[in-house]
Design a protein around this motif. Structure first.
Motif, PDB file in Angstrom:
ATOM      1  N   LEU A 155       0.818  -1.207   0.000  1.00  0.00           N
ATOM      2  CA  LEU A 155       0.000   0.000   0.000  1.00  0.00           C
ATOM      3  C   LEU A 155       0.856   1.264   0.000  1.00  0.00           C
ATOM      4  CD1 LEU A 155      -2.623   1.571   0.157  1.00  0.00           C
ATOM      5  CD2 LEU A 155      -2.667   1.145   2.633  1.00  0.00           C
ATOM      6  N   ARG A 156       1.887   1.311   0.835  1.00  0.00           N
ATOM      7  CA  ARG A 156       2.705   2.515   0.905  1.00  0.00           C
ATOM      8  C   ARG A 156       3.379   2.790  -0.439  1.00  0.00           C
ATOM      9  NH1 ARG A 156       7.520   4.589   1.381  1.00  0.00           N
ATOM     10  NH2 ARG A 156       7.894   6.364   2.781  1.00  0.00           N
ATOM     11  N   ALA A 157       3.929   1.759  -1.049  1.00  0.00           N
ATOM     12  CA  ALA A 157       4.580   1.932  -2.351  1.00  0.00           C
ATOM     13  C   ALA A 157       3.576   2.380  -3.405  1.00  0.00           C
ATOM     14  CB  ALA A 157       5.253   0.626  -2.775  1.00  0.00           C
ATOM     15  N   GLN A 158       2.377   1.840  -3.337  1.00  0.00           N
ATOM     16  CA  GLN A 158       1.346   2.256  -4.279  1.00  0.00           C
ATOM     17  C   GLN A 158       0.967   3.717  -4.072  1.00  0.00           C
ATOM     18  OE1 GLN A 158      -1.899  -0.533  -3.876  1.00  0.00           O
ATOM     19  NE2 GLN A 158      -1.035  -1.925  -5.389  1.00  0.00           N
ATOM     20  N   MET A 159       0.878   4.147  -2.825  1.00  0.00           N
ATOM     21  CA  MET A 159       0.539   5.539  -2.538  1.00  0.00           C
ATOM     22  C   MET A 159       1.596   6.490  -3.089  1.00  0.00           C
ATOM     23  SD  MET A 159      -1.026   5.398   1.312  1.00  0.00           S
ATOM     24  CE  MET A 159      -1.055   7.182   1.399  1.00  0.00           C
ATOM     25  N   VAL A 160       2.862   6.122  -2.963  1.00  0.00           N
ATOM     26  CA  VAL A 160       3.931   6.961  -3.490  1.00  0.00           C
ATOM     27  C   VAL A 160       3.780   7.117  -4.999  1.00  0.00           C
ATOM     28  CG1 VAL A 160       6.420   7.107  -3.887  1.00  0.00           C
ATOM     29  CG2 VAL A 160       5.557   6.453  -1.633  1.00  0.00           C
ATOM     30  N   HIS A 167      11.153  23.338   2.293  1.00  0.00           N
ATOM     31  CA  HIS A 167      11.313  21.912   2.017  1.00  0.00           C
ATOM     32  C   HIS A 167       9.943  21.302   1.746  1.00  0.00           C
ATOM     33  CE1 HIS A 167      15.422  22.351   3.415  1.00  0.00           C
ATOM     34  NE2 HIS A 167      14.953  22.936   4.502  1.00  0.00           N
ATOM     35  N   PRO A 168       9.484  21.328   0.482  1.00  0.00           N
ATOM     36  CA  PRO A 168       8.156  20.798   0.167  1.00  0.00           C
ATOM     37  C   PRO A 168       8.046  19.314   0.488  1.00  0.00           C
ATOM     38  CG  PRO A 168       9.079  22.067  -1.663  1.00  0.00           C
ATOM     39  CD  PRO A 168      10.170  21.863  -0.679  1.00  0.00           C
ATOM     40  N   PHE A 169       6.804  18.882   0.638  1.00  0.00           N
ATOM     41  CA  PHE A 169       6.544  17.461   0.833  1.00  0.00           C
ATOM     42  C   PHE A 169       7.139  16.653  -0.306  1.00  0.00           C
ATOM     43  CE2 PHE A 169       2.348  17.589   3.441  1.00  0.00           C
ATOM     44  CZ  PHE A 169       3.078  17.641   4.601  1.00  0.00           C
ATOM     45  N   THR A 170       7.542  15.452   0.000  1.00  0.00           N
ATOM     46  CA  THR A 170       7.874  14.469  -1.031  1.00  0.00           C
ATOM     47  C   THR A 170       6.741  13.448  -1.051  1.00  0.00           C
ATOM     48  OG1 THR A 170       9.017  12.967   0.480  1.00  0.00           O
ATOM     49  CG2 THR A 170      10.328  14.751  -0.533  1.00  0.00           C
ATOM     50  N   PRO A 171       6.581  12.687  -2.135  1.00  0.00           N
ATOM     51  CA  PRO A 171       5.573  11.630  -2.147  1.00  0.00           C
ATOM     52  C   PRO A 171       5.738  10.653  -0.988  1.00  0.00           C
ATOM     53  CG  PRO A 171       6.283  12.077  -4.374  1.00  0.00           C
ATOM     54  CD  PRO A 171       7.180  12.884  -3.471  1.00  0.00           C
ATOM     55  N   ASP A 172       6.993  10.361  -0.600  1.00  0.00           N
ATOM     56  CA  ASP A 172       7.221   9.458   0.534  1.00  0.00           C
ATOM     57  C   ASP A 172       6.667  10.041   1.827  1.00  0.00           C
ATOM     58  OD1 ASP A 172       8.971   7.021  -0.216  1.00  0.00           O
ATOM     59  OD2 ASP A 172       9.937   8.669  -1.275  1.00  0.00           O
ATOM     60  N   GLU A 173       6.865  11.336   2.036  1.00  0.00           N
ATOM     61  CA  GLU A 173       6.365  11.978   3.251  1.00  0.00           C
ATOM     62  C   GLU A 173       4.841  11.994   3.278  1.00  0.00           C
ATOM     63  OE1 GLU A 173      10.007  15.101   4.230  1.00  0.00           O
ATOM     64  OE2 GLU A 173       8.453  15.653   2.772  1.00  0.00           O
ATOM     65  N   VAL A 174       4.238  12.221   2.130  1.00  0.00           N
ATOM     66  CA  VAL A 174       2.775  12.184   2.069  1.00  0.00           C
ATOM     67  C   VAL A 174       2.271  10.804   2.456  1.00  0.00           C
ATOM     68  CG1 VAL A 174       0.776  12.317   0.549  1.00  0.00           C
ATOM     69  CG2 VAL A 174       2.582  14.019   0.359  1.00  0.00           C
ATOM     70  N   ALA A 175       2.875   9.772   1.899  1.00  0.00           N
ATOM     71  CA  ALA A 175       2.455   8.406   2.223  1.00  0.00           C
ATOM     72  C   ALA A 175       2.608   8.132   3.715  1.00  0.00           C
ATOM     73  CB  ALA A 175       3.268   7.396   1.405  1.00  0.00           C
ATOM     74  N   ASP A 176       3.712   8.593   4.309  1.00  0.00           N
ATOM     75  CA  ASP A 176       3.929   8.355   5.737  1.00  0.00           C
ATOM     76  C   ASP A 176       2.894   9.074   6.592  1.00  0.00           C
ATOM     77  OD1 ASP A 176       6.098   6.716   5.353  1.00  0.00           O
ATOM     78  OD2 ASP A 176       7.584   8.324   5.545  1.00  0.00           O
ATOM     79  N   VAL A 191      -0.170  10.054   5.734  1.00  0.00           N
ATOM     80  CA  VAL A 191      -1.496   9.452   5.567  1.00  0.00           C
ATOM     81  C   VAL A 191      -1.591   8.134   6.318  1.00  0.00           C
ATOM     82  CG1 VAL A 191      -3.122   8.469   3.903  1.00  0.00           C
ATOM     83  CG2 VAL A 191      -1.927  10.594   3.360  1.00  0.00           C
ATOM     84  N   LEU A 192      -0.549   7.335   6.264  1.00  0.00           N
ATOM     85  CA  LEU A 192      -0.603   6.009   6.882  1.00  0.00           C
ATOM     86  C   LEU A 192      -0.373   6.045   8.390  1.00  0.00           C
ATOM     87  CD1 LEU A 192       1.314   3.846   4.251  1.00  0.00           C
ATOM     88  CD2 LEU A 192      -1.119   3.749   4.796  1.00  0.00           C
ATOM     89  N   ARG A 193       0.472   6.956   8.871  1.00  0.00           N
ATOM     90  CA  ARG A 193       0.874   6.926  10.281  1.00  0.00           C
ATOM     91  C   ARG A 193       0.439   8.161  11.068  1.00  0.00           C
ATOM     92  NH1 ARG A 193       5.309   4.967   7.298  1.00  0.00           N
ATOM     93  NH2 ARG A 193       5.722   2.759   7.697  1.00  0.00           N
ATOM     94  N   GLY A 194      -0.080   9.190  10.409  1.00  0.00           N
ATOM     95  CA  GLY A 194      -0.448  10.399  11.107  1.00  0.00           C
ATOM     96  C   GLY A 194       0.755  11.249  11.458  1.00  0.00           C
ATOM     97  N   ILE A 195       0.572  12.204  12.347  1.00  0.00           N
ATOM     98  CA  ILE A 195       1.661  13.120  12.696  1.00  0.00           C
ATOM     99  C   ILE A 195       2.157  12.956  14.123  1.00  0.00           C
ATOM    100  CG2 ILE A 195       0.888  14.864  11.025  1.00  0.00           C
ATOM    101  CD1 ILE A 195      -0.368  16.408  13.355  1.00  0.00           C
ATOM    102  N   ALA A 196       1.499  12.129  14.922  1.00  0.00           N
ATOM    103  CA  ALA A 196       1.918  11.944  16.323  1.00  0.00           C
ATOM    104  C   ALA A 196       2.813  10.728  16.451  1.00  0.00           C
ATOM    105  CB  ALA A 196       0.688  11.787  17.216  1.00  0.00           C
ATOM    106  N   GLU A 197       3.796  10.810  17.348  1.00  0.00           N
ATOM    107  CA  GLU A 197       4.622   9.659  17.653  1.00  0.00           C
ATOM    108  C   GLU A 197       3.776   8.569  18.313  1.00  0.00           C
ATOM    109  OE1 GLU A 197       7.585   8.875  16.995  1.00  0.00           O
ATOM    110  OE2 GLU A 197       8.594  10.731  16.388  1.00  0.00           O
ATOM    111  N   PRO A 198       4.026   7.320  17.977  1.00  0.00           N
ATOM    112  CA  PRO A 198       3.246   6.231  18.600  1.00  0.00           C
ATOM    113  C   PRO A 198       3.329   6.297  20.124  1.00  0.00           C
ATOM    114  CG  PRO A 198       4.590   5.404  16.790  1.00  0.00           C
ATOM    115  CD  PRO A 198       5.010   6.826  17.010  1.00  0.00           C
ATOM    116  N   GLY A 199       2.177   6.185  20.779  1.00  0.00           N
ATOM    117  CA  GLY A 199       2.114   6.188  22.227  1.00  0.00           C
ATOM    118  C   GLY A 199       2.048   7.567  22.858  1.00  0.00           C
ATOM    119  N   ASN A 200       2.177   8.631  22.038  1.00  0.00           N
ATOM    120  CA  ASN A 200       2.159   9.989  22.584  1.00  0.00           C
ATOM    121  C   ASN A 200       0.828  10.690  22.375  1.00  0.00           C
ATOM    122  OD1 ASN A 200       4.756   9.700  23.407  1.00  0.00           O
ATOM    123  ND2 ASN A 200       5.675  10.909  21.771  1.00  0.00           N
ATOM    124  N   HIS A 201      -0.178   9.953  21.912  1.00  0.00           N
ATOM    125  CA  HIS A 201      -1.477  10.577  21.687  1.00  0.00           C
ATOM    126  C   HIS A 201      -2.575   9.570  22.002  1.00  0.00           C
ATOM    127  CE1 HIS A 201      -4.895  12.420  19.535  1.00  0.00           C
ATOM    128  NE2 HIS A 201      -4.269  13.556  19.816  1.00  0.00           N
TER     129      HIS A 201
END
Length: 210
Positions: free
Chosen positions: A89-94, A189-198, A200-210
């Motif tokens: 999925l991540r590769a497809q999103m990129v 520093h504009p978004f890259t396709p990789d950053e967009v995929a990340d 969308v898939l993981r959100g903006i919060a560190e795991p366990g901090n929200h």
């Protein structure tokens, strides 16, 4: 290739329209609304008068170009084809983001060219009685894009998502359109396709901090 001595088969009106549109797209991207029908004819390898046998005027030609760029025929099949090379999925999103950004940048160049033509020529008299709002082809383009993202990209991965595929499609489309729209202020520093995929898939919060 047509054998020597034989004449090439004449193009149908639809084929001629497609050839003229294909020749016009890069010229609009390079020159904007200042491109002339003579230059378009030269790029298409036809006489200038041929343009006006399939398009009533320059405005109709540019509108057709915008429609083809914003909502190209076979877009769903094309997406399915280039996603078929990976099941991740991540590769497809990129891949999807890369295509969307390229299409949006090209579309904005064409729309800016259209705007310059409309400002110079004034409003289309035939459009006076139409309801205000974006052209129908832009509405249809967004509708088709949402369907493609929902059904081709996200639906096959529904079990991996915590939201509905249609919601995932809306998030991705909104992030891409908001980040790459030329009127939006942006960071150094504009978004890259990789950053967009990340995001969308993981959100903006560190795991366990929200």
């Amino acid at each position: 290739m047509t054998p020597r001595g034989e004449r090439a088969r004449p193009m149908s009106p639809d084929e001629r329209r497609d050839a003229i549109v294909a020749a016009t797209v890069p010229l609009l991207a390079q020159q904007g609304g200042t491109v002339t029908t003579k230059e378009i004819a030269e790029a298409a390898g036809i006489a200038e008068g041929t343009i006006f046998r399939v398009f009533k005027d320059k405005r109709e030609l540019f509108m057709t170009v915008a429609e083809r760029v914003m909502n190209p025929p076979g877009g769903r099949e094309e997406m399915a084809a280039y996603l078929a090379g990976t099941a991740d999925l991540r590769a497809q999103m990129v891949l999807v983001v890369e295509r969307l950004v390229a299409r949006m940048e090209q579309g904005m160049l064409v729309m800016m060219a259209l705007r310059s033509v409309f400002m110079a020529e004034g409003p289309d008299k035939q459009a006076k009685h139409e309801k205000p709002g974006p052209p129908a082809f832009i509405v249809e383009s967004n509708r088709q894009l949402m369907l493609n993202l929902t059904e081709v990209l996200f639906a096959p991965h529904a079990a991996e998502l915590r939201v509905a595929p249609a919601t995932a499609a809306l998030v991705l489309r909104s992030l891409v359109f908001g980040a790459w729209h030329p009127g939006m202020p942006f960071s150094e520093h504009p978004f890259t396709p990789d950053e967009v995929a990340d995001v969308v898939l993981r959100g903006i919060a560190e795991p366990g901090n929200h």
